[in-house]
Design a protein around this motif. Structure first.
Motif, PDB file in Angstrom:
ATOM      1  N   PHE A  27     -35.687 -23.703 -20.607  1.00  0.00           N
ATOM      2  CA  PHE A  27     -36.808 -22.849 -20.133  1.00  0.00           C
ATOM      3  C   PHE A  27     -36.321 -21.255 -20.149  1.00  0.00           C
ATOM      4  CE2 PHE A  27     -38.092 -26.717 -17.921  1.00  0.00           C
ATOM      5  CZ  PHE A  27     -39.454 -26.943 -18.421  1.00  0.00           C
ATOM      6  N   GLN A  28     -37.223 -20.731 -20.347  1.00  0.00           N
ATOM      7  CA  GLN A  28     -37.080 -19.215 -19.916  1.00  0.00           C
ATOM      8  C   GLN A  28     -37.662 -18.892 -18.770  1.00  0.00           C
ATOM      9  OE1 GLN A  28     -38.658 -16.292 -22.914  1.00  0.00           O
ATOM     10  NE2 GLN A  28     -38.246 -14.669 -21.553  1.00  0.00           N
ATOM     11  N   ILE A  29     -36.823 -18.572 -17.652  1.00  0.00           N
ATOM     12  CA  ILE A  29     -37.360 -18.479 -16.142  1.00  0.00           C
ATOM     13  C   ILE A  29     -37.601 -16.829 -16.040  1.00  0.00           C
ATOM     14  CG2 ILE A  29     -36.950 -18.597 -13.751  1.00  0.00           C
ATOM     15  CD1 ILE A  29     -37.041 -21.203 -15.179  1.00  0.00           C
ATOM     16  N   LEU A  30     -38.966 -16.844 -15.565  1.00  0.00           N
ATOM     17  CA  LEU A  30     -39.419 -15.326 -15.121  1.00  0.00           C
ATOM     18  C   LEU A  30     -39.747 -15.565 -13.654  1.00  0.00           C
ATOM     19  CD1 LEU A  30     -41.931 -15.115 -17.930  1.00  0.00           C
ATOM     20  CD2 LEU A  30     -39.641 -14.216 -17.957  1.00  0.00           C
ATOM     21  N   GLU A  31     -39.402 -14.125 -13.020  1.00  0.00           N
ATOM     22  CA  GLU A  31     -39.787 -14.227 -11.513  1.00  0.00           C
ATOM     23  C   GLU A  31     -40.604 -13.031 -11.028  1.00  0.00           C
ATOM     24  OE1 GLU A  31     -36.307 -14.460  -9.034  1.00  0.00           O
ATOM     25  OE2 GLU A  31     -35.429 -15.745 -10.487  1.00  0.00           O
ATOM     26  N   ALA A  32     -41.640 -13.383 -10.064  1.00  0.00           N
ATOM     27  CA  ALA A  32     -42.341 -12.313  -9.559  1.00  0.00           C
ATOM     28  C   ALA A  32     -42.159 -12.628  -7.968  1.00  0.00           C
ATOM     29  CB  ALA A  32     -43.801 -12.629  -9.843  1.00  0.00           C
ATOM     30  N   GLN A  33     -42.319 -11.631  -7.044  1.00  0.00           N
ATOM     31  CA  GLN A  33     -42.073 -11.663  -5.774  1.00  0.00           C
ATOM     32  C   GLN A  33     -43.277 -11.466  -4.931  1.00  0.00           C
ATOM     33  OE1 GLN A  33     -38.859  -9.090  -4.421  1.00  0.00           O
ATOM     34  NE2 GLN A  33     -39.760  -7.435  -5.566  1.00  0.00           N
ATOM     35  N   GLU A  40     -49.600  -9.446 -13.069  1.00  0.00           N
ATOM     36  CA  GLU A  40     -49.245  -8.525 -14.051  1.00  0.00           C
ATOM     37  C   GLU A  40     -48.122  -9.027 -15.100  1.00  0.00           C
ATOM     38  OE1 GLU A  40     -47.486  -4.951 -11.841  1.00  0.00           O
ATOM     39  OE2 GLU A  40     -49.503  -4.575 -10.933  1.00  0.00           O
ATOM     40  N   SER A  41     -47.402  -9.960 -14.452  1.00  0.00           N
ATOM     41  CA  SER A  41     -46.434 -10.485 -15.320  1.00  0.00           C
ATOM     42  C   SER A  41     -46.886 -11.551 -16.379  1.00  0.00           C
ATOM     43  CB  SER A  41     -45.198 -11.218 -14.623  1.00  0.00           C
ATOM     44  OG  SER A  41     -44.299 -12.035 -15.398  1.00  0.00           O
ATOM     45  N   ALA A  42     -47.969 -12.419 -15.711  1.00  0.00           N
ATOM     46  CA  ALA A  42     -48.430 -13.473 -16.318  1.00  0.00           C
ATOM     47  C   ALA A  42     -49.566 -12.750 -17.509  1.00  0.00           C
ATOM     48  CB  ALA A  42     -49.536 -14.088 -15.519  1.00  0.00           C
ATOM     49  N   LYS A  43     -50.155 -11.671 -17.333  1.00  0.00           N
ATOM     50  CA  LYS A  43     -50.880 -10.863 -18.486  1.00  0.00           C
ATOM     51  C   LYS A  43     -49.936 -10.355 -19.463  1.00  0.00           C
ATOM     52  CE  LYS A  43     -54.795  -9.684 -15.705  1.00  0.00           C
ATOM     53  NZ  LYS A  43     -55.580  -8.463 -15.079  1.00  0.00           N
ATOM     54  N   GLU A  44     -48.637 -10.063 -19.049  1.00  0.00           N
ATOM     55  CA  GLU A  44     -47.649  -9.273 -19.932  1.00  0.00           C
ATOM     56  C   GLU A  44     -46.852 -10.282 -20.873  1.00  0.00           C
ATOM     57  OE1 GLU A  44     -44.950  -6.700 -17.906  1.00  0.00           O
ATOM     58  OE2 GLU A  44     -46.815  -5.506 -17.146  1.00  0.00           O
ATOM     59  N   THR A  45     -46.431 -11.468 -20.164  1.00  0.00           N
ATOM     60  CA  THR A  45     -45.653 -12.403 -21.012  1.00  0.00           C
ATOM     61  C   THR A  45     -46.278 -13.731 -21.068  1.00  0.00           C
ATOM     62  OG1 THR A  45     -45.022 -13.528 -18.673  1.00  0.00           O
ATOM     63  CG2 THR A  45     -43.847 -11.625 -19.312  1.00  0.00           C
ATOM     64  N   LEU A  46     -47.359 -14.132 -20.787  1.00  0.00           N
ATOM     65  CA  LEU A  46     -48.120 -15.268 -21.011  1.00  0.00           C
ATOM     66  C   LEU A  46     -47.373 -16.492 -21.109  1.00  0.00           C
ATOM     67  CD1 LEU A  46     -50.322 -13.958 -24.117  1.00  0.00           C
ATOM     68  CD2 LEU A  46     -51.127 -14.156 -21.835  1.00  0.00           C
ATOM     69  N   PRO A  47     -46.804 -16.832 -19.712  1.00  0.00           N
ATOM     70  CA  PRO A  47     -46.033 -17.882 -19.647  1.00  0.00           C
ATOM     71  C   PRO A  47     -46.762 -19.336 -19.953  1.00  0.00           C
ATOM     72  CG  PRO A  47     -46.415 -17.197 -17.663  1.00  0.00           C
ATOM     73  CD  PRO A  47     -47.214 -16.119 -18.359  1.00  0.00           C
ATOM     74  N   ASP A  48     -46.070 -20.325 -20.206  1.00  0.00           N
ATOM     75  CA  ASP A  48     -46.530 -21.477 -20.491  1.00  0.00           C
ATOM     76  C   ASP A  48     -47.038 -22.259 -19.193  1.00  0.00           C
ATOM     77  OD1 ASP A  48     -45.904 -22.101 -23.450  1.00  0.00           O
ATOM     78  OD2 ASP A  48     -43.872 -21.323 -22.662  1.00  0.00           O
ATOM     79  N   LEU A  49     -46.375 -21.679 -17.892  1.00  0.00           N
ATOM     80  CA  LEU A  49     -46.677 -22.480 -16.818  1.00  0.00           C
ATOM     81  C   LEU A  49     -46.326 -21.261 -15.713  1.00  0.00           C
ATOM     82  CD1 LEU A  49     -47.125 -25.072 -14.589  1.00  0.00           C
ATOM     83  CD2 LEU A  49     -44.569 -25.313 -15.083  1.00  0.00           C
TER      84      LEU A  49
END
Length: 128
Positions: A27-33, A40-49
């Motif tokens: 997995f490529q792991i992205l984080e938000a605090q 913002e991250s969801a809109k920019e990166t369009l994660p799978d989950l």
């Protein structure tokens, strides 16, 4: 290509714990605090989950989920909801309509892995 998972929790320890539990998988792991950063991250990166906490600064998980689900680009991203809070039944019912899985902290590693497999409809691929 590895799937992207956005982990949103204001507690660094929880983000690290989830990341550690997923490190053997591809997995490529992205984080938000906080919730605002998650949206913002969801809109920019369009994660799978998205794995989303409830109680966070700036914007709580419930409001972040509403915003993610209201946006055409992000509305179909599945969400696993994590909380250590005992939520009122009306809040829990509303969230259950928006999220794929609802997990209560503390969670067991296998609960998380099974939830991810369920949401992604696949066995988790281990790294080679």
């Amino acid at each position: 290509m590895s799937k992207k998972i956005l982990i949103c929790d204001d507690e660094l320890y929880i983000r690290l714990l989830i990341t550690k539990n997923l490190e053997k998988y591809d997995f490529q792991i992205l984080e938000a605090q906080d919730g605002r950063e998650a949206v913002e991250s969801a809109k920019e990166t369009l994660p799978d989950l998205i794995i989303m906490d409830y109680a966070m600064p700036k914007q709580d998980g419930q409001e972040a989920i509403k915003e993610i689900k209201a946006d055409e680009k992000t509305r179909n991203i599945p969400i696993i909801f994590l909380t250590g809070l005992n939520l009122r039944p009306d809040i829990k019912d509303a969230l259950n309509k928006e999220v794929a899985v609802y997990l209560v902290k503390p969670f067991k590693k296998m609960e998380l892995i099974e939830a991810i497999e369920k949401v992604l409809s696949a066995d988790l691929p281990e790294k080679r």
